[in-house]
Design an enzyme around this catalytic site. Structure first.
Site, mmCIF file in Angstrom:
data_model
loop_
_atom_site.group_PDB
_atom_site.id
_atom_site.type_symbol
_atom_site.label_atom_id
_atom_site.label_comp_id
_atom_site.label_asym_id
_atom_site.label_seq_id
_atom_site.Cartn_x
_atom_site.Cartn_y
_atom_site.Cartn_z
ATOM 1 N N GLY A 237 5.723 3.418 0.313
ATOM 2 C CA GLY A 237 6.446 4.344 -0.569
ATOM 3 C C GLY A 237 5.806 4.403 -1.940
ATOM 4 N N SER B 254 0.852 -1.191 0.000
ATOM 5 C CA SER B 254 0.000 0.000 0.000
ATOM 6 C C SER B 254 0.887 1.241 0.000
ATOM 7 C CB SER B 254 -0.883 0.010 1.249
ATOM 8 O OG SER B 254 -0.080 0.303 2.375
ATOM 9 N N LYS B 255 0.248 2.381 0.054
ATOM 10 C CA LYS B 255 0.947 3.676 0.043
ATOM 11 C C LYS B 255 2.032 3.756 1.114
ATOM 12 C CE LYS B 255 -1.302 7.045 -2.526
ATOM 13 N NZ LYS B 255 -0.588 6.450 -3.643
ATOM 14 N N ARG B 256 1.768 3.085 2.246
ATOM 15 C CA ARG B 256 2.741 3.114 3.342
ATOM 16 C C ARG B 256 4.121 2.647 2.877
ATOM 17 N NH1 ARG B 256 2.272 -0.744 6.746
ATOM 18 N NH2 ARG B 256 0.665 -1.801 5.557
#
Ligand code: GLU
Length: 478
Positions: free
Chosen positions: A257, A253-255
């Site tokens: 990077g 996910s976005k976490r």
């Protein structure tokens, strides 16, 4: 004769392509190319609320950038269009009618609150909630009275009971108990098709032979199979690929990077490296080779060698691979790829020859194109800048000053600078000052490049040219 392989990539236009979707597109594309088949692009935009106007062009751009050309779809057309679900509503209405005439679809007027209450009861009993077929045999009068109340029905598919199974190309036999999902909704009250229904109508009419997609869709497949069966269409072969996890083994996910193609492009990853890297998230070559040009991936790709376990996205490995592609690129291709990254910097890169040389010299230490401005900066600045305290301290040593004065004097004997000249000067410098090795080279490197470490110094001096070498060293002597 075997039927032509026809695969599709069917994104919902809700944003840029991210790594997961891109991998699905890549595998479908590779599969099509391997089998001289057809790669169809279908935009699943029937859900107006989730679709955004800017997402579709962004997805097309990402696909084009990756080099994944489609044989049928938006912009190119084809015999099985339209390729936007929003333009196929008449087809969904037509095929709902077929199901209805067969007795395989019926209107359901149950209110959401009613259904929710029943769901809760089932859950409390520890049962699988499924529709109780209350509206399966409504009389014409009942229907009329619901309509009078202004209720709009959903349309439910009458799912046959019993086992639904298929031989998944990747996961082997998968079987579902038909009892588990009951009569599911295929068309919403506003006439919009539900994904499972639209996908089957499209896959059927577009003559899709293989459905390669993420395994988050496994639970949709039995429903889709039942609808295919109802239409009497041959089943495509399904191939469900495991999800991608971040380095911490949680869903990517976005976490984690940069995960969208747009972000990766801005960071300076190369399409070819991404295709190589992302295809390897699901598949490995028999030889075990990891750096594989596209032609080899296409030639060697085999669904039998696809991995059944979740793939780990390792950004460090992507960097490593991208670095290899940067090192292996033809130089004029590299210049073109690097230029957009240099345009935003203040470097004057108008001398193409010098730029080529500098790119060639620095690319060994580079993993993404966005690292080039910093790596090239020493070659294009007008004044020397000592990057850190260590460099300043070195430049101000007495021994360095001695070296600099001697260097300036020796430089007068030459009209221009190339790496052979530079080596000659260094040899004479050693003789004259009695200083050698790092003690001699590091002060010169600091003066020319402003840094203690860097690429090959004679080659660097050649790129700088005599004038700059002289100007930079002169600015440090006192
Ligand atoms: N629009 C669906 C998605 O993006 C397509 C799924 C499928 O390939 O059937 O997940």
């Amino acid at each position: 004769m075997k039927p032509t392989v026809r695969v599709r990539f069917a994104p919902s236009p809700t944003g840029h392509l991210h790594i997961g979707n891109a991998r699905t597109a890549i595998l479908n594309w590779i599969f099509a190319r391997k089998h001289q088949g057809v790669f169809v692009l279908r935009i699943e935009d029937s859900d107006r609320e989730r679709s955004t106007a800017s997402a579709e062009p962004a997805i097309l751009e990402d696909l084009q950038w990756l080099g994944l050309n489609w044989d049928e779809g938006p912009q190119v057309g084809g015999d099985h269009g339209p390729y936007h679900q929003s333009q196929r509503l008449h087809l969904y209405a037509e095929y709902l009618n077929v199901l209805r005439t067969q007795g395989n679809a019926y209107p359901c007027y149950c209110k959401e609150e009613e259904l929710e209450a029943k769901r809760q009861v089932a859950l409390q009993r520890g049962e699988n909630p499924r529709y109780d077929q209350k509206c399966l045999s409504l009389s014409t009068d009942e229907i009329r009275s619901f309509e009078k109340e202004g209720r709009k029905p959903v349309w439910r598919f009458r799912a046959r009971r019993g086992e639904v199974k298929w031989e998944d190309l990747l996961k082997g036999e998968i079987s579902f108990d038909g009892e588990s999902f009951g009569d599911f909704v295929v068309v919403r009250p506003d006439g919009a098709p539900v994904y499972n229904f639209a996908a089957v109508v499209d896959d059927g009419l577009m003559k899709i032979t293989h459905v390669i997609r993420g395994d988050d869709h496994v639970s949709n497949t039995p429903k889709q199979i039942l609808i295919h069966e109802a239409f009497g269409w041959p089943l495509p072969q399904f191939c469900h690929i495991p999800m991608i996890l971040g380095p911490d083994r949680t869903r990517l996910s976005k976490r984690h990077g940069a995960t969208s193609m747009a972000e990766l492009r801005i960071k300076g990853y190369l399409p070819k490296a991404l295709i190589n890297f992302l295809s390897l998230l699901s598949w490995s070559a028999e030889s075990g080779d990891e750096v594989l040009p596209l032609e080899r991936i296409i030639a060697e790709f085999d669904t039998k060698r696809m991995s059944k376990s979740p793939a780990l996205f390792d950004p460090l490995k992507l960097n490593w691979m991208n670095g290899i592609y940067i090192r292996d690129m033809a130089i004029d291709e590299l210049v073109q790829a690097a230029l957009p990254f240099l345009q935003d910097s203040s470097l004057d890169t108008s001398h193409e020859f010098q730029l080529q040389k500098a790119l060639e010299l620095t690319r060994g230490g580079i993993e993404t194109l966005s690292q080039f401005p910093e790596a090239l900066e020493p070659f294009f600045r007008q004044q020397v800048q000592l990057t850190d305290g260590e460099a300043s301290e070195i430049a101000s040593r007495d021994s360095s000053q001695k070296i600099y004065w001697a260097f300036l004097r020796l430089l007068q004997n030459y009209d221009s600078m190339d790496s052979a000249t530079f080596r000659m000067i260094m040899k004479q410098l050693q003789k004259e000052t009695g200083i050698m090795g790092n003690e001699l080279w590091v002060p010169i490197r600091v003066a020319l490049m402003g840094r203690v470490h860097g690429p090959d110094l004679p080659a660097s001096a050649e790129i700088l040219g005599k004038q700059k070498c002289e100007r930079f060293v002169r600015s440090l002597v006192y």
